[in-house]
Design an enzyme around this catalytic site. Structure first.
Site, mmCIF file in Angstrom:
data_model
loop_
_atom_site.group_PDB
_atom_site.id
_atom_site.type_symbol
_atom_site.label_atom_id
_atom_site.label_comp_id
_atom_site.label_asym_id
_atom_site.label_seq_id
_atom_site.Cartn_x
_atom_site.Cartn_y
_atom_site.Cartn_z
ATOM 1 N N HIS A 137 44.496 39.815 36.049
ATOM 2 C CA HIS A 137 45.891 40.025 36.714
ATOM 3 C C HIS A 137 46.063 41.455 37.434
ATOM 4 C CE1 HIS A 137 46.130 35.706 35.986
ATOM 5 N NE2 HIS A 137 47.007 35.924 35.003
ATOM 6 N N HIS A 211 52.440 33.119 40.035
ATOM 7 C CA HIS A 211 52.340 32.633 38.764
ATOM 8 C C HIS A 211 53.380 32.117 38.071
ATOM 9 C CE1 HIS A 211 50.387 32.571 34.790
ATOM 10 N NE2 HIS A 211 49.309 33.558 34.742
ATOM 11 N N GLU A 348 47.627 28.118 39.282
ATOM 12 C CA GLU A 348 47.479 29.148 40.160
ATOM 13 C C GLU A 348 46.629 29.249 41.307
ATOM 14 O OE1 GLU A 348 46.798 32.309 36.826
ATOM 15 O OE2 GLU A 348 47.643 30.580 35.976
#
Ligand code: GLA
Length: 384
Positions: A137, A211, A348
């Site tokens: 991420h 997210h 996602e």
């Protein structure tokens, strides 16, 4: 007043009036319902602003310019009752301290890159390993922890906020100055639209996603095992035990990963299937069935008690279905709610994990002169 003096006065007014009042007044003149207020300060003293966007059905999105985080999202159930369907915190501190990306824009590279390494145009790049042996991420300070510039707007499609951020060349180990623009639009059709745009001055991997952790019965009310999920995917990308794709595109047919007809999230989540053991449940990228790069229905979620439905449309090739396996009761979120295992699910939309190390996957490399465009829509409704 001569021309020169009036110019000086005009300049003075422009300089003295703070940006925010300019934004507020122009917004008010157009009868714009976006409210802007303070959401506190970061530890290094930067102001964080909260934007509240409401549509004609009372659907309300609250988002902040720290991480572009959607801090709440209130949508109607089958009786018209509004509830907040995303996990998060009441105050900024929660997001600063230990948020598992609640509601944030994730980048520069959403999801994992194996061993925090990739080679691009013959050069090897190293990233922080912030998830076991892998990079996750966007790194230690990804886009979820950045302060974004924000500009409210209203157009024919709806109203919302444009978030912009420039990620510097070398930030978190990635090459190139990357200019990112993410536009959030709330429409009167109860859609929340995310439009992503990015340009760079050096070739770089980019994988942007949003997210939010959804619980359509209302955040903090329980687990999501009875949510019924449809994923428009004939295949998924199996992973190794560190959640890096092996490269295989496996058919979902005959596996607990077949969500092509709606089925409860919990129906097979604890089946004896190695991929579920690796993820501690679902934490996998599904290959969205599509013929073109246009918007495609990727997922549909139905929560039987509230009747709420969320559909996810995207131009992306994949969607990571994460069943909130790492939530473990150590986070206390909004209104004192303790977030336990599987109290939410994430969908996602993205390119596949570890694409920079998988030339056979759709490319995530953005080059100078190109513009990345990507769109994802969460559409809410309710059925009796
Ligand atoms: C993604 C990952 C998960 C987890 C969450 C954040 O969904 O795939 O493994 O890291 O983000 O906790």
């Amino acid at each position: 007043m001569n021309y020169q003096n009036s110019l000086v006065v005009t300049l003075l007014i422009i300089c003295v009036v703070p940006n925010r009042s300019v934004a507020e007044s122009s917004v008010a003149q157009r009868g714009h319902p976006i409210k802007q207020e303070s959401f506190g300060q970061t530890k290094d003293g930067k102001n964080v602003e909260l934007y509240t966007i409401t549509n004609s059905h009372g659907v309300e999105v609250r988002a902040i310019n720290y991480g572009g985080i959607v801090v709440s999202l209130r949508v109607p159930d089958k009786n018209g009752k509004l509830d907040d369907v995303v996990l998060g915190f009441d105050k900024l501190d929660g997001y600063l301290d230990k948020s598992p990306y609640f509601g944030a824009i994730v980048g520069r590279y959403g999801n994992r890159i194996a061993n925090g390494k990739f080679t691009l145009d013959g050069k090897e790049y190293s990233l922080a390993k912030n998830n076991g042996p892998n990079a996750l991420h966007g790194g230690l300070k990804g886009f979820d922890k950045a302060i974004w510039a924000a500009e409210p707007f209203q157009n024919n499609q709806g109203k919302g906020v444009v978030f912009t951020y420039t990620s510097k060349d070398g930030e978190e180990g990635y090459p190139g100055n990357l200019k990112v623009k993410v536009t959030y639009t709330l429409t009167d059709k109860n859609e929340l639209i995310f439009d992503y745009q990015a340009t760079t001055d050096k070739a770089t991997p980019v994988n942007l996603t949003e997210h939010s952790y959804f619980n359509l019965a209302g955040e903090g009310t329980g687990d999501v095992l009875k949510h019924e999920l449809m994923l428009n995917a004939d295949r998924f990308t199996p992973v190794d035990k560190t959640l890096i794709p092996t490269g295989e595109l496996r058919a979902v047919k005959g596996t607990p990963f077949d969500f092509r007809t709606p089925i409860a999230v919990g129906a097979r989540i604890d089946d004896n299937y190695e991929q579920l053991a690796f993820g501690g449940g679902y934490d996998h990228n599904f290959v969205i069935n599509r013929k073109t790069g246009d918007l495609q229905l990727a997922a549909r979620v139905y929560e039987p008690t509230s009747g709420r439905v969320m559909e996810v449309y995207t131009t992306e090739p994949g969607v990571q279905f994460y069943s909130g396996n790492f939530l473990d009761g150590t986070i206390t979120g909004k209104q004192g709610h303790v977030y336990k295992r599987r109290y939410a699910l994430c969908l996602e939309t993205q390119h596949f994990p570890d694409s920079p190390n998988h030339p056979e996957f759709p490319s995530t490399i953005l080059r100078p002169g190109q513009t990345l465009h990507s769109r994802t829509i969460y559409k809410f409704s309710a059925q009796k």
